[in-house]
Design an enzyme around this catalytic site. Structure first.
Site, mmCIF file in Angstrom:
data_model
loop_
_atom_site.group_PDB
_atom_site.id
_atom_site.type_symbol
_atom_site.label_atom_id
_atom_site.label_comp_id
_atom_site.label_asym_id
_atom_site.label_seq_id
_atom_site.Cartn_x
_atom_site.Cartn_y
_atom_site.Cartn_z
ATOM 1 N N HIS A 55 0.843 -1.202 0.000
ATOM 2 C CA HIS A 55 0.000 0.000 0.000
ATOM 3 C C HIS A 55 0.869 1.239 0.000
ATOM 4 C CE1 HIS A 55 0.784 -0.489 4.296
ATOM 5 N NE2 HIS A 55 0.234 0.674 4.566
ATOM 6 N N HIS A 57 1.370 3.985 1.950
ATOM 7 C CA HIS A 57 1.917 4.768 3.070
ATOM 8 C C HIS A 57 3.437 4.901 2.983
ATOM 9 C CE1 HIS A 57 -1.838 4.108 5.801
ATOM 10 N NE2 HIS A 57 -1.928 5.212 5.093
ATOM 11 N N ASP A 59 5.759 4.808 5.079
ATOM 12 C CA ASP A 59 6.598 3.851 5.814
ATOM 13 C C ASP A 59 6.624 2.483 5.108
ATOM 14 O OD1 ASP A 59 3.838 3.608 6.686
ATOM 15 O OD2 ASP A 59 4.513 2.253 8.250
ATOM 16 N N HIS A 60 6.025 2.420 3.894
ATOM 17 C CA HIS A 60 6.079 1.193 3.084
ATOM 18 C C HIS A 60 6.652 1.447 1.693
ATOM 19 C CE1 HIS A 60 3.662 -1.208 5.995
ATOM 20 N NE2 HIS A 60 3.405 0.025 6.391
ATOM 21 N N HIS A 113 -7.498 -0.649 5.531
ATOM 22 C CA HIS A 113 -6.472 0.233 6.095
ATOM 23 C C HIS A 113 -6.283 1.421 5.148
ATOM 24 C CE1 HIS A 113 -2.762 1.354 8.151
ATOM 25 N NE2 HIS A 113 -2.086 1.242 7.033
ATOM 26 N N ASP A 132 -0.109 -3.824 6.140
ATOM 27 C CA ASP A 132 -0.785 -3.334 7.347
ATOM 28 C C ASP A 132 -2.254 -3.774 7.392
ATOM 29 O OD1 ASP A 132 1.607 -2.110 7.910
ATOM 30 O OD2 ASP A 132 0.863 -0.056 7.722
ATOM 31 N N HIS A 170 4.695 -4.628 10.555
ATOM 32 C CA HIS A 170 5.177 -3.985 11.786
ATOM 33 C C HIS A 170 5.327 -4.975 12.941
ATOM 34 C CE1 HIS A 170 4.623 0.306 10.602
ATOM 35 N NE2 HIS A 170 3.683 -0.189 9.807
HETATM 36 FE FE FE Z 1 2.711 0.867 8.173
HETATM 37 ZN ZN ZN Z 2 0.053 1.627 6.553
#
Ligand code: FE
Ligand code: ZN
Length: 254
Positions: A55, A57, A59-60, A113, A132, A170
């Site tokens: 996805h 985001h 942080d990905h 999400h 996530d 995570h």
């Molecule tokens: Fe994340």
């Molecule tokens: Zn995420």
């Protein structure tokens, strides 16, 4: 054929999974950052060919463009969110397969999400990369989706074989377990697993992956159709979406 799988911790608690096919093709899943991933690849002597994104985001996907510039890696991600995946080359949707160096992943659309979110299931390797959507004993927050969507998404993953290893995005397992026991207090498997997780974290160990069999028995977000969870949520036992929604809201405030 089965994948070799390694891991790089990025940022605070993000796991970047590194996959090597027997053909020599190498993928990273959800690279938050480029530098630590490059260092890990160099240490392993693996040459990056693919980036798999679950996805959008940051942080990905934060390492996407730098890693692509460095290696020319092909970036693969969700069709439903192709406009938000930096550098995307190949967009995939539900039910499609993707062949990465001879290793075949089945793709599931798992929104909730985020609007566009996919999971990659490598059946021959018993490995699921779910970003996530599903966490160990937990699930992702509903930033862009509804409880009904997320319950349907988790239902697709819950059907996978018991031995499937769940590689999520995570290290949230210990906090998830602390919440899970509050809504499923009579679940002995859950209590035993929570104790194992506490011990593993006290030793500084990573808890991911775990198996789908363990998740199905202990993850409250996969158990919203179990009467025990409906009792905790004070919802009707025949309304898992309502139960799921209440549990997710309780977790948001936990
Ligand atoms: Fe994340
Ligand atoms: Zn995420």
């Amino acid at each position: 054929m089965t994948l070799q799988i390694d891991c790089q911790l990025c940022l605070r608690d993000n796991y970047v999974w590194l996959l090597r096919a027997s053909s020599g093709a190498v993928a990273v899943v959800d690279p938050s950052q480029a530098e630590p991933v490059k260092a890990k690849l160099d240490a392993l002597g693996w040459k990056l060919t693919h980036i798999l994104n679950t996805h959008h985001h940051p942080d990905h996907t934060g390492g996407n463009l730098e890693l692509k510039q460095w290696t020319g890696a092909i970036i693969v991600g969700p069709q439903a969110d192709r406009d938000r995946i930096p550098g995307i080359d190949i967009a995939l949707k539900d039910g499609e397969t993707y062949d990465f160096g001879g290793e075949v992943a089945r793709v599931f659309d798992v929104p909730g999400h985020t609007r566009g979110h996919i999971a990659f299931w490598f059946k021959d390797s018993d490995a699921l990369f779910c970003g996530d959507t599903l966490f160990l004993m937990g699930c992702g927050r509903l930033f862009e989706g509804t409880p009904a969507q997320m319950w349907t998404s988790l239902g697709k993953l819950r059907r996978l074989p018991d031995a499937t290893r769940v590689y999520c995005g995570h290290e949230y397992t210990q906090a998830n377990a602390r919440f899970a026991v509050t809504v499923d207090p009579d679940n002995a498997d859950l209590r035993a697993r929570a104790a194992r997780v506490d011990a593993a974290r006290a030793r500084g160990e990573r808890t991911v992956p775990a198996t789908m069999g363990e998740e199905r028995a202990t993850n409250p977000f996969l158990r919203a159709d179990d009467p025990a969870l409906a009792r905790a949520a004070k919802t009707r036992a025949d309304d898992p979406v309502a139960t799921f929604g209440v549990i997710r809201a309780l977790k948001d405030r936990f």
